[in-house]
Design an enzyme around this catalytic site. Structure first.
Site, PDB file in Angstrom:
ATOM      1  N   GLY A 178     -20.435   7.053   2.160  1.00  9.38           N
ATOM      2  CA  GLY A 178     -19.477   7.515   1.161  1.00  9.38           C
ATOM      3  C   GLY A 178     -20.194   7.979  -0.098  1.00  9.38           C
ATOM      4  CG  PHE A 179     -20.025  11.473  -2.245  1.00 10.12           C
ATOM      5  CD1 PHE A 179     -19.281  11.755  -1.128  1.00 10.12           C
ATOM      6  CD2 PHE A 179     -20.049  12.414  -3.268  1.00 10.12           C
ATOM      7  CE1 PHE A 179     -18.568  12.945  -1.024  1.00 10.12           C
ATOM      8  CE2 PHE A 179     -19.342  13.618  -3.176  1.00 10.12           C
ATOM      9  CZ  PHE A 179     -18.598  13.872  -2.049  1.00 10.12           C
ATOM     10  N   GLY A 180     -17.956   7.921  -3.151  1.00  5.39           N
ATOM     11  CA  GLY A 180     -16.834   7.798  -4.078  1.00  5.39           C
ATOM     12  C   GLY A 180     -16.954   6.597  -4.986  1.00  5.39           C
ATOM     13  CG  ASN A 181     -14.035   3.501  -7.466  1.00  3.74           C
ATOM     14  OD1 ASN A 181     -13.898   2.389  -6.969  1.00  3.74           O
ATOM     15  ND2 ASN A 181     -14.057   3.700  -8.757  1.00  3.74           N
ATOM     16  CB  VAL A 182     -16.200   1.631  -2.876  1.00  5.71           C
ATOM     17  CG1 VAL A 182     -16.839   0.351  -2.366  1.00  5.71           C
ATOM     18  CG2 VAL A 182     -14.700   1.440  -3.059  1.00  5.71           C
ATOM     19  CG  ASP A 233      -7.491   3.195  -0.952  1.00  4.18           C
ATOM     20  OD1 ASP A 233      -7.907   2.027  -0.885  1.00  4.18           O
ATOM     21  OD2 ASP A 233      -7.669   4.018  -0.026  1.00  4.18           O
ATOM     22  CD1 TRP A 239     -21.499   5.330  -9.963  1.00  2.00           C
ATOM     23  CD2 TRP A 239     -19.460   4.423 -10.235  1.00  2.00           C
ATOM     24  NE1 TRP A 239     -21.358   4.968 -11.290  1.00  2.00           N
ATOM     25  CE2 TRP A 239     -20.128   4.410 -11.477  1.00  2.00           C
ATOM     26  CE3 TRP A 239     -18.164   3.919 -10.158  1.00  2.00           C
ATOM     27  CZ2 TRP A 239     -19.531   3.887 -12.626  1.00  2.00           C
ATOM     28  CZ3 TRP A 239     -17.574   3.405 -11.295  1.00  2.00           C
ATOM     29  CH2 TRP A 239     -18.249   3.397 -12.511  1.00  2.00           C
ATOM     30  CE  LYS A 257      -4.383   1.091   0.151  1.00  2.00           C
ATOM     31  NZ  LYS A 257      -5.546   0.318  -0.329  1.00  2.00           N
TER      32      LYS A 257
HETATM   33  P1  NDP Z   1     -12.989   7.669  -3.105  1.00  2.00           P
HETATM   34  O1  NDP Z   1     -11.949   8.703  -2.873  1.00  2.00           O
HETATM   35  O2  NDP Z   1     -13.523   7.450  -4.449  1.00  2.00           O
HETATM   36  O3  NDP Z   1     -14.198   7.935  -2.140  1.00  2.00           O
HETATM   37  C1  NDP Z   1     -14.088   7.957  -0.727  1.00  2.00           C
HETATM   38  C2  NDP Z   1     -15.336   8.627  -0.280  1.00  2.00           C
HETATM   39  O4  NDP Z   1     -15.562   8.609   1.100  1.00  2.00           O
HETATM   40  C3  NDP Z   1     -15.280  10.074  -0.668  1.00  2.00           C
HETATM   41  O5  NDP Z   1     -16.536  10.468  -1.031  1.00  2.00           O
HETATM   42  C4  NDP Z   1     -14.794  10.723   0.601  1.00  2.00           C
HETATM   43  O6  NDP Z   1     -15.017  12.083   0.663  1.00  2.00           O
HETATM   44  C5  NDP Z   1     -15.626   9.969   1.561  1.00  2.00           C
HETATM   45  N1  NDP Z   1     -15.118  10.054   2.877  1.00  2.00           N
HETATM   46  C6  NDP Z   1     -13.841  10.138   3.274  1.00  2.00           C
HETATM   47  N2  NDP Z   1     -13.791  10.222   4.601  1.00  2.00           N
HETATM   48  C7  NDP Z   1     -15.079  10.181   5.005  1.00  2.00           C
HETATM   49  C8  NDP Z   1     -15.704  10.238   6.258  1.00  2.00           C
HETATM   50  N3  NDP Z   1     -14.971  10.358   7.359  1.00  2.00           N
HETATM   51  N4  NDP Z   1     -17.056  10.154   6.338  1.00  2.00           N
HETATM   52  C9  NDP Z   1     -17.802  10.035   5.222  1.00  2.00           C
HETATM   53  N5  NDP Z   1     -17.250  10.007   3.998  1.00  2.00           N
HETATM   54  C10 NDP Z   1     -15.918  10.072   3.912  1.00  2.00           C
HETATM   55  O7  NDP Z   1     -12.420   6.314  -2.487  1.00  2.00           O
HETATM   56  P2  NDP Z   1     -12.907   4.850  -2.739  1.00  2.00           P
HETATM   57  O8  NDP Z   1     -14.345   4.779  -2.999  1.00  2.00           O
HETATM   58  O9  NDP Z   1     -11.938   4.251  -3.672  1.00  2.00           O
HETATM   59  O10 NDP Z   1     -12.604   4.196  -1.296  1.00  2.00           O
HETATM   60  C11 NDP Z   1     -13.579   4.079  -0.265  1.00  2.00           C
HETATM   61  C12 NDP Z   1     -13.163   2.953   0.680  1.00  2.00           C
HETATM   62  O11 NDP Z   1     -13.099   1.729  -0.048  1.00  2.00           O
HETATM   63  C13 NDP Z   1     -11.804   3.108   1.333  1.00  2.00           C
HETATM   64  O12 NDP Z   1     -11.840   2.516   2.614  1.00  2.00           O
HETATM   65  C14 NDP Z   1     -10.891   2.291   0.428  1.00  2.00           C
HETATM   66  O13 NDP Z   1      -9.736   1.864   1.106  1.00  2.00           O
HETATM   67  C15 NDP Z   1     -11.811   1.129   0.113  1.00  2.00           C
HETATM   68  N6  NDP Z   1     -11.494   0.341  -1.079  1.00  2.00           N
HETATM   69  C16 NDP Z   1     -11.321   0.910  -2.310  1.00  2.00           C
HETATM   70  C17 NDP Z   1     -11.053   0.122  -3.413  1.00  2.00           C
HETATM   71  C18 NDP Z   1     -10.928   0.687  -4.773  1.00  2.00           C
HETATM   72  O14 NDP Z   1     -10.754  -0.105  -5.712  1.00  2.00           O
HETATM   73  N7  NDP Z   1     -11.012   1.990  -4.981  1.00  2.00           N
HETATM   74  C19 NDP Z   1     -10.897  -1.315  -3.293  1.00  2.00           C
HETATM   75  C20 NDP Z   1     -11.160  -1.831  -1.973  1.00  2.00           C
HETATM   76  C21 NDP Z   1     -11.424  -1.015  -0.927  1.00  2.00           C
HETATM   77  P3  NDP Z   1     -13.731  13.098   0.612  1.00  2.00           P
HETATM   78  O15 NDP Z   1     -12.742  12.542  -0.347  1.00  2.00           O
HETATM   79  O16 NDP Z   1     -14.379  14.312   0.114  1.00  2.00           O
HETATM   80  O17 NDP Z   1     -13.201  13.177   1.992  1.00  2.00           O
HETATM   81  O1  2IT Z   2      -7.992  -1.580  -0.882  1.00  4.87           O
HETATM   82  C1  2IT Z   2      -7.912  -2.082  -2.032  1.00  4.87           C
HETATM   83  O2  2IT Z   2      -8.018  -3.294  -2.212  1.00  4.87           O
HETATM   84  C2  2IT Z   2      -7.681  -1.183  -3.168  1.00  4.87           C
HETATM   85  N1  2IT Z   2      -7.634   0.034  -2.960  1.00  4.87           N
HETATM   86  C3  2IT Z   2      -7.472  -1.739  -4.536  1.00  4.87           C
HETATM   87  C4  2IT Z   2      -6.050  -2.193  -4.723  1.00  4.87           C
HETATM   88  C5  2IT Z   2      -5.676  -2.630  -6.115  1.00  4.87           C
HETATM   89  O3  2IT Z   2      -4.486  -2.936  -6.264  1.00  4.87           O
HETATM   90  O4  2IT Z   2      -6.511  -2.679  -7.018  1.00  4.87           O
END
Ligand code: NDP
Ligand code: 2IT
Length: 445
Positions: free
Chosen positions: A235-239, A164, A241, A124
């Site tokens: 959340g409202f990010g990648n995961v 991430d 969605w 990581k």
């Molecule tokens: P993104 O950056 O796309 O989205 C993260 C979201 O969560 C953002 O909307 C962020 O807002 C919000 N957020 C951050 N802190 C807080 C909080 N304290 N309370 C509420 N919302 C919050 O990231 P991902 O969707 O990629 O990641 C989300 C989670 O999933 C993480 O734990 C990550 O480790 C995990 N994950 C991701 C993977 C991937 O492929 N992307 C794979 C496996 C796990 P802001 O950025 O505005 O703070």
């Molecule tokens: O937490 C996770 O598994 C990720 N952010 C994805 C890692 C990856 O190598 O695709």
């Protein structure tokens, strides 16, 4: 295995690294019995070697903003364990990033990657860079400066970073561009790449899709489906969605999303054009979900709170670590929630997990539930090696099968005598055994 001694030693060596110590304790508690049944693990110091990363690179990331002002951020890459394949894991760019958070994520990644059945070790990295309010040019300069240090440490057979929190397709593009410039090699050194230059179909939505596939399997053990279920998501990010798109497709109704400013409650359900709006909101690089409630009058914005007080059948925490505490878990139980699937990494505190297990809920831990993201990264690496692209259906089918296999592995190792499946234990034991046996085969290194 003397668990308390191992934990005491680690606490002395790494004082204050709370998230890392939390993640290690959870795994060790789960595998204690298996380690005690297999004295060869203790004889070869497997646990002591597993809990420390192979190496950590810390570096300075200087960059210049659009006004000519110089900024300095910290960059990290943690290569944790490569017993079963090259180091593999995401990069997180968020102001909260520190060594403890990246060590917890890297440690979890070892077991998650092992569960995928693909040949990937754990790693990581990231930075305390805050992309909020930054221009594209500033993000590009930051990524280029970050890669100027990182490139020496990574490679398609050595260490393959990905996204991430705060690192999506755009950042991967800028990072890849600089790697390619420095090495003059167009290789699969990062995953989450653009479709035109080595990326895989389905990777953007894979973590969310995989989380829902896993939850489907858990629900099926009790004869249930997503059809007609009310679901709370954070959340409202990648995961988030990917997860809400798939839940809507399966007939479930998602009623919440959240950001650091609070949560949205939309009793009409979040699907279709609302998901589209969510993407726009996310792309605007803001930190807030409140505008959603202004756009869609059916929705209510609840400032400064988390969505776990809303009545639901299924909950998916998809934002960040320790975002669901004991009282939140109690609220979910009292409101009749039957299933919690962790889309984020370690979103539930240990006390919250205890509540879920005590009430024999269907509880899927992050390292199993969200493994679809890195699994599809593994499929991207396979396609890069083959110099070939699979179509959308093929990647999605492979992802779906991997999630079914992970579920089966958790059931195999986590089923109690009374029939209840402890998915935490199941995931940790299944993930651990493969890595530990590989370490035994390869000697003390
Ligand atoms: P993104 O950056 O796309 O989205 C993260 C979201 O969560 C953002 O909307 C962020 O807002 C919000 N957020 C951050 N802190 C807080 C909080 N304290 N309370 C509420 N919302 C919050 O990231 P991902 O969707 O990629 O990641 C989300 C989670 O999933 C993480 O734990 C990550 O480790 C995990 N994950 C991701 C993977 C991937 O492929 N992307 C794979 C496996 C796990 P802001 O950025 O505005 O703070
Ligand atoms: O937490 C996770 O598994 C990720 N952010 C994805 C890692 C990856 O190598 O695709």
């Amino acid at each position: 295995m003397n668990l308390e001694k191992i934990m005491n030693d680690l606490e002395k060596k790494h004082p204050g690294e709370l998230e890392y110590l939390q993640a290690v304790r959870e795994v060790l508690e789960s595998i204690e019995e298996v380690v005690n049944q297999n004295p060869q693990f203790e004889a070869k110091g497997i646990i002591e070697r597993l809990v420390e990363p192979d190496r950590i690179l810390t570096f300075k990331v200087p960059w210049v903003d659009d006004n000519g002002k110089v900024h300095v951020n910290l960059g990290y890459r943690i290569q944790f364990n490569n017993a079963i394949g090259p180091y593999k894991g995401g990069l997180r760019f968020h102001p909260s990033v520190n060594l403890s958070i990246l060590k917890f994520l890297g440690f979890e990644q070892i077991f998650k990657n092992s569960l995928t059945t693909l040949p990937m070790g754990g790693g990581k990295g990231g930075s305390d860079f805050d992309a909020k309010g930054k221009s594209d040019a500033e993000i590009m300069r930051f990524c280029q400066s970050f890669m100027l240090e990182l490139w020496r440490m990574i490679g398609p057979e050595t260490d393959v970073p990905a996204g991430d929190i705060g690192v999506g397709g755009k950042e991967i593009g800028y990072l890849f561009g600089m790697y390619k410039k420095l090495t003059r090699e167009h290789v699969g050194v990062l995953t989450g790449k653009g479709l035109n230059w080595g990326g895989s179909l389905v990777r953007p939505e894979a973590t969310g899709f995989g989380a829902v596939y896993f939850a489907q399997e858990m629900l099926a053990t009790r004869g249930l489906t997503f059809e007609g279920k009310t679901v709370t998501v954070s959340g409202f990010g990648n995961v988030t969605w990917g997860a809400i798109s798939k839940i809507a497709e399966l007939g479930g109704k998602v009623v919440t999303i959240s950001g650091p400013d609070g949560y949205i409650y939309d009793p009409d359900g979040i699907s279709g054009e609302k998901i589209q709006y969510l993407l726009e909101l996310r792309a605007s690089n803001q930190d807030i979900v409140k505008p959603y409630s202004l756009e869609f009058p059916s929705a209510q914005f609840v400032a400064g709170k988390r969505p776990w007080e809303v009545k639901c059948d299924v909950a998916l925490p998809c934002a960040t670590q320790n975002e669901l505490a004991k009282t939140d878990a109690e609220n979910l139980v009292n409101n009749g929630c039957i299933c919690v699937a962790e889309g984020a990494n370690m979103p539930s505190t240990p006390e919250a997990v205890e509540v879920f297990l005590h009430h024999k809920m269907l509880f899927g831990p992050g390292k199993a539930v969200n493994a679809g993201g890195v699994a599809t990264s593994g499929l991207e690496m396979s396609q890069n090696s083959l110099k070939y692209n699979w179509d959308r259906e093929e990647v999605d089918q492979k992802l779906h099968q991997i999630m079914r296999n992970i579920h089966a592995a958790c059931v195999k190792h986590g089923k109690r005598e009374d029939g209840y499946v402890d998915y935490v234990k199941g995931a940790n034991i299944a993930g651990f055994l493969k890595v530990a046996n590989a370490m035994l085969d390869q000697g003390v290194i």
